[in-house]
Structures are given as structure tokens and as C-alpha cells.
Write a protein that holds these residues in place. Structure first.
Motif, PDB file in Angstrom:
ATOM      1  N   LEU A   1     -52.838 -39.671  37.731  1.00 38.68           N
ATOM      2  CA  LEU A   1     -51.834 -38.926  38.488  1.00 38.68           C
ATOM      3  C   LEU A   1     -50.429 -39.348  38.060  1.00 38.68           C
ATOM      4  N   ILE A   2     -49.602 -38.360  37.783  1.00 40.43           N
ATOM      5  CA  ILE A   2     -48.154 -38.578  37.624  1.00 40.43           C
ATOM      6  C   ILE A   2     -47.492 -37.868  38.791  1.00 40.43           C
ATOM      7  N   ILE A   3     -46.736 -38.596  39.569  1.00 36.12           N
ATOM      8  CA  ILE A   3     -46.104 -37.998  40.743  1.00 36.12           C
ATOM      9  C   ILE A   3     -44.585 -38.131  40.642  1.00 36.12           C
ATOM     10  N   ALA A   4     -43.900 -36.995  40.710  1.00 32.32           N
ATOM     11  CA  ALA A   4     -42.433 -36.951  40.695  1.00 32.32           C
ATOM     12  C   ALA A   4     -41.988 -36.369  42.030  1.00 32.32           C
ATOM     13  N   PRO A   5     -41.787 -37.201  43.039  1.00 34.31           N
ATOM     14  CA  PRO A   5     -41.466 -36.681  44.380  1.00 34.31           C
ATOM     15  C   PRO A   5     -40.104 -36.007  44.426  1.00 34.31           C
TER      16      PRO A   5
ATOM     17  N   GLU B   1     -35.876 -45.133  48.396  1.00 34.22           N
ATOM     18  CA  GLU B   1     -36.816 -46.257  48.487  1.00 34.22           C
ATOM     19  C   GLU B   1     -37.836 -46.072  49.610  1.00 34.22           C
ATOM     20  N   ASN B   2     -37.392 -45.527  50.739  1.00 34.90           N
ATOM     21  CA  ASN B   2     -38.297 -45.334  51.877  1.00 34.90           C
ATOM     22  C   ASN B   2     -39.466 -44.416  51.514  1.00 34.90           C
TER      23      ASN B   2
ATOM     24  N   GLU C   1     -43.487 -45.239  51.079  1.00 38.12           N
ATOM     25  CA  GLU C   1     -44.475 -44.427  51.806  1.00 38.12           C
ATOM     26  C   GLU C   1     -45.587 -43.952  50.860  1.00 38.12           C
ATOM     27  N   ILE C   2     -45.207 -43.491  49.680  1.00 40.53           N
ATOM     28  CA  ILE C   2     -46.197 -43.052  48.682  1.00 40.53           C
ATOM     29  C   ILE C   2     -47.103 -44.216  48.297  1.00 40.53           C
ATOM     30  N   ILE C   3     -46.492 -45.347  47.994  1.00 43.82           N
ATOM     31  CA  ILE C   3     -47.247 -46.533  47.551  1.00 43.82           C
ATOM     32  C   ILE C   3     -48.233 -46.974  48.617  1.00 43.82           C
ATOM     33  N   SER C   4     -47.828 -46.850  49.894  1.00 41.85           N
ATOM     34  CA  SER C   4     -48.717 -47.275  50.991  1.00 41.85           C
ATOM     35  C   SER C   4     -49.975 -46.416  51.074  1.00 41.85           C
ATOM     36  N   LYS C   5     -49.918 -45.203  50.553  1.00 40.60           N
ATOM     37  CA  LYS C   5     -51.075 -44.298  50.595  1.00 40.60           C
ATOM     38  C   LYS C   5     -51.999 -44.469  49.382  1.00 40.60           C
ATOM     39  N   LEU C   6     -51.525 -45.173  48.359  1.00 38.64           N
ATOM     40  CA  LEU C   6     -52.305 -45.330  47.124  1.00 38.64           C
ATOM     41  C   LEU C   6     -53.346 -46.435  47.246  1.00 38.64           C
TER      42      LEU C   6
ATOM     43  N   ASP D   1     -39.598 -42.392  39.391  1.00 41.00           N
ATOM     44  CA  ASP D   1     -38.577 -42.759  40.386  1.00 41.00           C
ATOM     45  C   ASP D   1     -37.163 -42.562  39.839  1.00 41.00           C
ATOM     46  N   CYS D   2     -36.983 -41.502  39.052  1.00 37.92           N
ATOM     47  CA  CYS D   2     -35.663 -41.141  38.533  1.00 37.92           C
ATOM     48  C   CYS D   2     -35.638 -39.627  38.313  1.00 37.92           C
ATOM     49  N   PHE D   3     -34.448 -39.095  38.120  1.00 41.75           N
ATOM     50  CA  PHE D   3     -34.302 -37.640  37.958  1.00 41.75           C
ATOM     51  C   PHE D   3     -34.274 -37.227  36.490  1.00 41.75           C
ATOM     52  N   GLY D   4     -34.509 -35.935  36.257  1.00 43.95           N
ATOM     53  CA  GLY D   4     -34.262 -35.354  34.949  1.00 43.95           C
ATOM     54  C   GLY D   4     -35.438 -35.299  33.999  1.00 43.95           C
ATOM     55  N   LEU D   5     -36.617 -35.769  34.415  1.00 40.99           N
ATOM     56  CA  LEU D   5     -37.753 -35.836  33.493  1.00 40.99           C
ATOM     57  C   LEU D   5     -38.859 -34.827  33.788  1.00 40.99           C
ATOM     58  N   LEU D   6     -38.867 -34.276  34.995  1.00 45.00           N
ATOM     59  CA  LEU D   6     -40.033 -33.498  35.441  1.00 45.00           C
ATOM     60  C   LEU D   6     -40.378 -32.347  34.506  1.00 45.00           C
ATOM     61  N   SER D   7     -39.373 -31.581  34.067  1.00 49.49           N
ATOM     62  CA  SER D   7     -39.675 -30.404  33.235  1.00 49.49           C
ATOM     63  C   SER D   7     -40.305 -30.797  31.906  1.00 49.49           C
ATOM     64  N   SER D   8     -40.050 -32.017  31.438  1.00 55.19           N
ATOM     65  CA  SER D   8     -40.703 -32.505  30.217  1.00 55.19           C
ATOM     66  C   SER D   8     -42.072 -33.118  30.505  1.00 55.19           C
ATOM     67  N   ILE D   9     -42.235 -33.664  31.704  1.00 52.46           N
ATOM     68  CA  ILE D   9     -43.487 -34.356  32.060  1.00 52.46           C
ATOM     69  C   ILE D   9     -44.653 -33.390  32.237  1.00 52.46           C
ATOM     70  N   TYR D  10     -44.369 -32.157  32.679  1.00 49.22           N
ATOM     71  CA  TYR D  10     -45.459 -31.200  32.883  1.00 49.22           C
ATOM     72  C   TYR D  10     -46.321 -31.017  31.633  1.00 49.22           C
ATOM     73  N   ARG D  11     -45.738 -31.236  30.468  1.00 47.54           N
ATOM     74  CA  ARG D  11     -46.497 -31.051  29.218  1.00 47.54           C
ATOM     75  C   ARG D  11     -47.667 -32.023  29.098  1.00 47.54           C
ATOM     76  N   TYR D  12     -47.639 -33.120  29.863  1.00 47.29           N
ATOM     77  CA  TYR D  12     -48.693 -34.137  29.786  1.00 47.29           C
ATOM     78  C   TYR D  12     -49.811 -33.889  30.795  1.00 47.29           C
ATOM     79  N   GLY D  13     -49.711 -32.809  31.566  1.00 45.08           N
ATOM     80  CA  GLY D  13     -50.706 -32.563  32.612  1.00 45.08           C
ATOM     81  C   GLY D  13     -51.775 -31.561  32.220  1.00 45.08           C
ATOM     82  N   GLU D  14     -52.942 -31.724  32.841  1.00 47.51           N
ATOM     83  CA  GLU D  14     -53.993 -30.706  32.746  1.00 47.51           C
ATOM     84  C   GLU D  14     -53.878 -29.704  33.893  1.00 47.51           C
ATOM     85  N   VAL D  15     -53.308 -30.168  35.007  1.00 49.69           N
ATOM     86  CA  VAL D  15     -53.079 -29.318  36.188  1.00 49.69           C
ATOM     87  C   VAL D  15     -51.745 -29.746  36.789  1.00 49.69           C
ATOM     88  N   ALA D  16     -51.016 -28.796  37.367  1.00 45.89           N
ATOM     89  CA  ALA D  16     -49.768 -29.123  38.068  1.00 45.89           C
ATOM     90  C   ALA D  16     -49.900 -28.780  39.544  1.00 45.89           C
ATOM     91  N   TYR D  17     -49.447 -29.694  40.390  1.00 51.08           N
ATOM     92  CA  TYR D  17     -49.319 -29.413  41.822  1.00 51.08           C
ATOM     93  C   TYR D  17     -47.819 -29.334  42.104  1.00 51.08           C
TER      94      TYR D  17
END
Length: 406
Positions: free
Chosen positions: A254-258, A263-264, A268-273, A297-313
Motif C-alpha cells: 500500500l502507498i497512501i498519500a492522505p 502530524e495528527n 491516526e493512520i499509523i495507529s490503524k496499521l 508525508d509531503c506534497f507534489g508527488l501523487l500524480s507521479s506515484i499513481y504510475r506504480y499502482g495496480e489499483v487506485a483508491y
């Protein structure tokens, strides 16, 4: 007039809120310097084409048109204005424009002052921008003005019995380049006929983004050969569902870009993992390969990261509405989102094209993800459907350009 009164009240509210809230404060600072900025940067003898975008999303929508005009007609200069700080603050240094500033509030005095200084030879308003006083004054000065990638719904004020003033505003446009046939029909019923269906320039933009996508070696190392879900712009209610599935399916990463990366929310995400994770800003070649979840945990990468996925949520479907689905679909992967998608034409059309799926609960998500993991034909076909939908709807920018006289 009620419209001018409403603009005046809005201006007053922004002034009152400015000392207490960051967004109104930034807006007011931008408005205080806008005329001086224009006087300093506008070249008297140059011909300016003015583009106005409310915020960042509308700017991205108009960007292919800005860049094609700049390339094809280099004698013109580009003036770009924003209404929202979330657009201006991110793109104030955009090199595709010669001048970037806030749009002063739509008061008659502001309008005349803005147009006297900038003196554009034509104007483009992106999507939902219908500022009455600006459009009236542009019309008076016989400056051609176009609406690009606009979309209309029958519940808008233009189509109500009491919407006469706003219907007249639309008559100021020399042409409206709309996204779909329904918009053309609605406008025709109120006597607005200078309309052409060209589609949405966002399709051109996401294809451009795909071409410019960054290679991210750490993300590539993390992924390896694993089946990877990319969750983009997620909110808490989205995360409750896909994290539960991820925790019990070791065969996927899983790659998650909230959407919110304070930090809060990250805690919260980490507590669910229940599986090993690493934050992108703390990742290196070693620890990234030991993790099953990569948290962006930074901005500006999501549109490039989708290329590494088999499915996008795509997040937001359990709140105010889903975020950008096209940025993921352009990579030819199936797209999944929550139930609140009906205001988004591309989401509805992606579902119709069998390239996207809406889920309402964990059972629906689990059943769909099980199928992606086990049915290779289904996974490949739905991904192809998503990619074809994007490429098949591209070309709006060229259609607009072909109808403008420069």
C-alpha cells in the motif's frame, strides 16, 4: 443592486476574518498589492491574454490552453489571476505566465481599475467563473471573452425563474466551450447559443502530467514486484476501509498519500496499521524494502506515484466528494472511490466505461479487491477501460484553439 451588495458583504467578511484566519489574511495581503504589482509588471505596449482560474484545480484545467497559446503565439503575453489563495500561493511563480496575481473583488471600481492597467486583448474564464461586473465591462470594452471547460446543471441559478440577471451575464461571453451535450441543451433553452461542446481540457492536462511524471527510485524500490494499491487524497473514513483490507492481505502493498498530512492525521493512520510502514520523508534504500506500507508525508508527488499502482483508491467519497480520478485513470489502472461521486461527470462516465467502481462499505470494497487480486483478466480489462476513457476524451484544447481568432 443585490449582486454588488453581496460582493461588498463578502469583501467585508474577508477583512474581518483576516486577523484571525490564515486564508483570508493571505487573500487580503495579495489584494493590497495587486494594482502596484500590475503597474510594475505589465508592459505598456505588450498584448496580454488574460486567464482567470478560481483555484488550483481550475488552473490545472486551463493550463494546457495557456501553454499551447504560449508556444503557438509567442508574441502575446499571459496574465494569470486567481481568486483563492490555494491557487495563487502554489502557482505565483508559474513560468508559463508573465504576470500572476489575485483577481480584485468584483466591484465596479475595482473592475475598471484592473482592466485599465492590464488592458487585455482577450480573456478566458475557466469552468465556473462568472463574475458579473468583469464580464459586463469586458463586453462594454469589446474585449473578447471565452468560458472554457464550463459545465452546467439544471439546478444552477441561470435556469431558475428568478435567474434573469445571471442569464444576462452569460450573454457577455463571445463563446462558451462546454464539457458536455447536456450543458449545451440547458444553455440553448435560455437563449444562449454561442456554445460548442469540446469536452474537458483536464484530459489533456493529465496526459501532459503522465508525460512529465517523475521517476521515484525509492517508490520503485518499495514496490518491487508486489501488487500495489495507491490510495490518493484519502480521508479518515476512506482509510478505515482500505487499511482494514490491507492489514489482512499480505500479498499486497500500500502507498497512501492522505489529503491532510499534518502530524495528527499521520499518527491516526499509523495507529490503524498492523503491518510494517515507513514515511516517505524518512525512507532510504534499506528501510523502504522492509516496509509494506509507504506513507507519503509531503506534497507534489501523487500524480507521479499513481504510475506504480495496480489499483487506485481515490479519497473523499465519504465526505464532500471525490478528488481527482483522472490523474490515476490515465495510467491505465482501475479506480475505486466512495459513494459521493455523482457531481463529477468523469467519475460517472468512468463507471459506465467499466474503468471505475464505487463502494459504500467494507464488504463491497473487500469483494472488489479480492477480484482484482485473483482475476487477472478482470484487473487488466478494467485498467485498460480506464486508460482508454482518458485518451478517448482528450483534444479539447485543440478544439478551443481552432475556434479562436488571434
Amino acid at each position: 443592486m443585490l449582486y454588488n451588495l453581496a460582493i461588498g458583504i463578502y469583501d467585508l467578511i474577508v477583512h474581518i476574518m483576516a486577523p484571525f484566519s490564515r486564508k483570508p489574511r493571505k487573500m487580503m495581503k495579495g489584494h493590497w498589492v495587486v494594482y502596484e504589482l500590475l503597474r510594475q509588471q505589465i508592459e505598456k505596449d505588450a498584448r496580454y491574454i488574460w486567464f482567470h482560474a478560481a483555484s488550483l484545480g481550475e488552473f490545472e484545467q486551463g493550463r494546457p490552453l495557456i501553454e499551447k497559446i504560449r508556444a503557438k503565439y509567442p508574441d502575446y503575453k499571459i496574465l494569470l489571476t486567481f481568486f483563492s489563495p490555494s491557487g495563487y500561493e502554489v502557482r505565483k511563480n508559474y513560468r508559463g505566465a508573465d504576470v500572476v496575481c489575485y483577481l480584485p473583488f468584483d466591484k465596479p471600481r475595482n473592475v475598471k481599475k484592473f482592466l485599465d492597467i492590464s488592458n487585455p486583448v482577450m480573456a478566458f474564464f475557466i469552468k465556473y467563473e462568472f463574475w458579473k461586473n468583469y464580464l459586463d465591462e469586458l463586453n462594454k470594452r469589446r474585449i473578447p471573452v471565452y468560458s472554457v471547460s464550463s459545465i452546467f446543471r439544471k439546478d444552477q441559478i441561470f435556469f431558475k425563474w428568478y435567474g434573469g440577471t445571471y442569464r444576462n451575464v452569460l450573454k457577455n461571453f463571445d463563446y462558451l466551450f462546454v464539457q458536455n451535450e447536456a450543458s449545451r441543451r440547458f444553455l440553448s433553452k435560455i437563449g444562449i447559443n454561442k456554445v460548442t461542446v469540446v469536452g474537458d481540457t483536464r484530459f489533456d492536462r493529465v496526459l501532459q502530467i503522465r508525460e512529465e511524471a517523475k521517476e521515484l527510485p525509492l517508490v520503485e524500490k518499495f514496490k518491487g514486484d508486489s501488487f500495489t494499491l495507491v490510495a490518493g487524497s484519502s480521508w479518515g473514513l476512506d482509510e478505515d476501509l482500505f487499511l482494514e483490507y490491507f492489514n489482512t492481505h499480505p500479498e499486497m502493498k500500500l502507498i497512501i498519500a492522505p489529503h491532510v498530512i499534518d502530524e495528527n492525521h499521520l499518527v491516526e493512520i499509523i495507529s490503524k496499521l498492523k503491518r510494517p510502514y515507513v514515511r516517505y520523508t524518512r525512507a532510504d534504500e534499506r528501510n523502504v524494502q522492509k516496509a509494506d506500507c509507504l506513507i507519503i508525508d509531503c506534497f507534489g508527488l501523487l500524480s507521479s506515484i499513481y504510475r506504480y499502482g495496480e489499483v487506485a483508491y481515490i479519497g473523499g467519497g465519504f465526505g464532500v466528494g471525490i478528488h481527482n480520478t483522472l490523474e490515476a485513470a490515465v495510467y491505465g489502472i482501475p479506480v475505486v472511490f466512495g459513494p459521493k461521486y455523482h457531481k463529477f461527470m468523469e467519475a460517472k462516465q468512468l463507471i459506465e466505461a467499466q474503468g471505475a467502481f464505487s463502494i459504500s462499505n467494507y464488504e463491497e470494497l473487500g469483494s472488489l479487491f479480492d477480484r482484482f487480486l485473483t482475476d487477472e483478466h478482470f484487473h487488466r480489462e478494467t485498467g485498460s477501460n480506464a486508460g482508454f476513457y482518458v485518451t478517448n476524451n482528450a483534444g479539447a484544447t485543440d478544439k478551443v484553439l481552432s475556434m479562436i481568432n488571434f
